[in-house]
Design an enzyme around this catalytic site. Structure first.
Site, PDB file in Angstrom:
ATOM      1  N   LYS A  17       4.854 -18.276  -5.907  1.00 17.82           N
ATOM      2  CA  LYS A  17       3.933 -17.555  -5.032  1.00 17.82           C
ATOM      3  C   LYS A  17       4.338 -16.085  -4.926  1.00 17.82           C
ATOM      4  CE  LYS A  17       5.134 -20.586  -2.073  1.00 17.82           C
ATOM      5  NZ  LYS A  17       5.372 -21.463  -0.909  1.00 17.82           N
ATOM      6  N   THR A  53       2.333 -20.426   5.888  1.00 14.86           N
ATOM      7  CA  THR A  53       1.447 -20.397   4.715  1.00 14.86           C
ATOM      8  C   THR A  53       1.989 -21.253   3.578  1.00 14.86           C
ATOM      9  OG1 THR A  53       0.791 -18.152   5.328  1.00 14.86           O
ATOM     10  CG2 THR A  53       0.251 -18.878   3.107  1.00 14.86           C
TER      11      THR A  53
END
Length: 279
Positions: free
Chosen positions: A180, A216
């Site tokens: 990510k 997240t």
């Protein structure tokens, strides 16, 4: 009438508890529920935590973690597993043994090491155990830039660094990596997927400017596990999970929850509980 052979998609999260409700076990269960799945939990550690930071961590004994995992799988069963915070080597070993014992098949590992607030959530000795004991046992790992940098021993500053790090994580034993890139600067967020079959693709999207980003990573890995439990391919599970994350970020971007980094809006558009075995 629903036949007795019907059942819910069953998800188990093995992770730490976030008393503030934005990350960890709480975010995982909210995500499972929002995507129409039945969530179960095995708690690895209790954290005294809010949107501003982590005040304290209390470890769960290894035998208690083993019992939590065994008791739910033996009775209810499991279609997919999400693994989050594993703070100590003996906790890593318990999880590795449980995977061997129960053979869940679909397992997503989010190698949680550093909280959004900057608090370190893992012992140094546990990092090597994580690599050696779990990387080859799970279907996908989902590190962020800081976690991947910690694992490969250098900071990642651009997409070229991300590609090199993802390849190195495969060499360390990971079967597939979703790296990510949200911590890179710029108006575009880019995540990278690679696996041992030679697949390599980027997932890009405009950055959502929001203070509310706590949890997240937990939410993304949980969403992927949920879509895998629903029978999606890993590629489609990642694609759908990114869409869910973006919508949850947008829906919670202007909501005030605490003084620090607030949570996503997990329940922006929940779907009904899915039931397998019915038309």
């Amino acid at each position: 009438m629903i036949p007795k052979t019907s059942r819910y998609p069953r998800l188990l999260t093995i992770a730490g508890s976030d008393s503030g409700g934005g990350a960890g076990i709480q975010a995982d269960l909210k995500t499972f529920s929002a995507l129409g799945c039945y969530g179960m939990s095995a708690i690895t550690a209790l954290t005294a935590q809010n949107t501003a930071g982590v005040r304290a961590i209390h470890a769960i004994p290894a035998q208690m973690l083993r019992d939590q995992i065994d008791v739910v799988i033996e009775d209810i069963g499991v279609d997919a597993v999400k693994i989050g915070m594993l703070h100590a080597p003996d906790i890593v070993q318990v999880v590795a043994d449980a995977i061997d014992r129960h053979q869940p098949g679909r397992v997503v590992l989010d190698p949680v090491m550093i909280a959004t607030s900057g608090a370190v959530l893992i012992e140094n000795e546990a990092v090597q155990a994580l690599v050696q004991q779990l990387f080859h046992r799970v279907q996908l790992i989902t590190p962020n830039l800081d976690e991947a940098g910690f694992l490969v021993g250098r900071s990642l500053k651009n997409e070229h660094d991300m590609e090199a790090a993802a390849d190195q994580l495969l060499k360390l034993g990971a079967r597939a990596v979703l790296l990510k890139g949200g911590h890179l600067s710029g108006d575009t967020v880019a995540d990278l997927f690679v696996n041992h079959q030679g697949q390599k693709w980027w997932i890009r999207g405009p950055r959502i400017h929001s203070q509310n980003t706590h949890g997240t990573g937990c939410t993304l890995s949980s969403a992927i596990a949920a879509h895998l439990a629903l029978g999606e391919s890993i590629e489609l599970a990642i694609e759908k999970s990114h869409a869910y994350i973006r919508q949850a970020l947008l829906a919670g971007a202007h909501v005030c929850t605490g003084a620090g980094s607030g949570p996503l809006n997990h329940q922006f558009a929940p779907v009904p509980m899915r039931i397998f075995g019915t038309r």
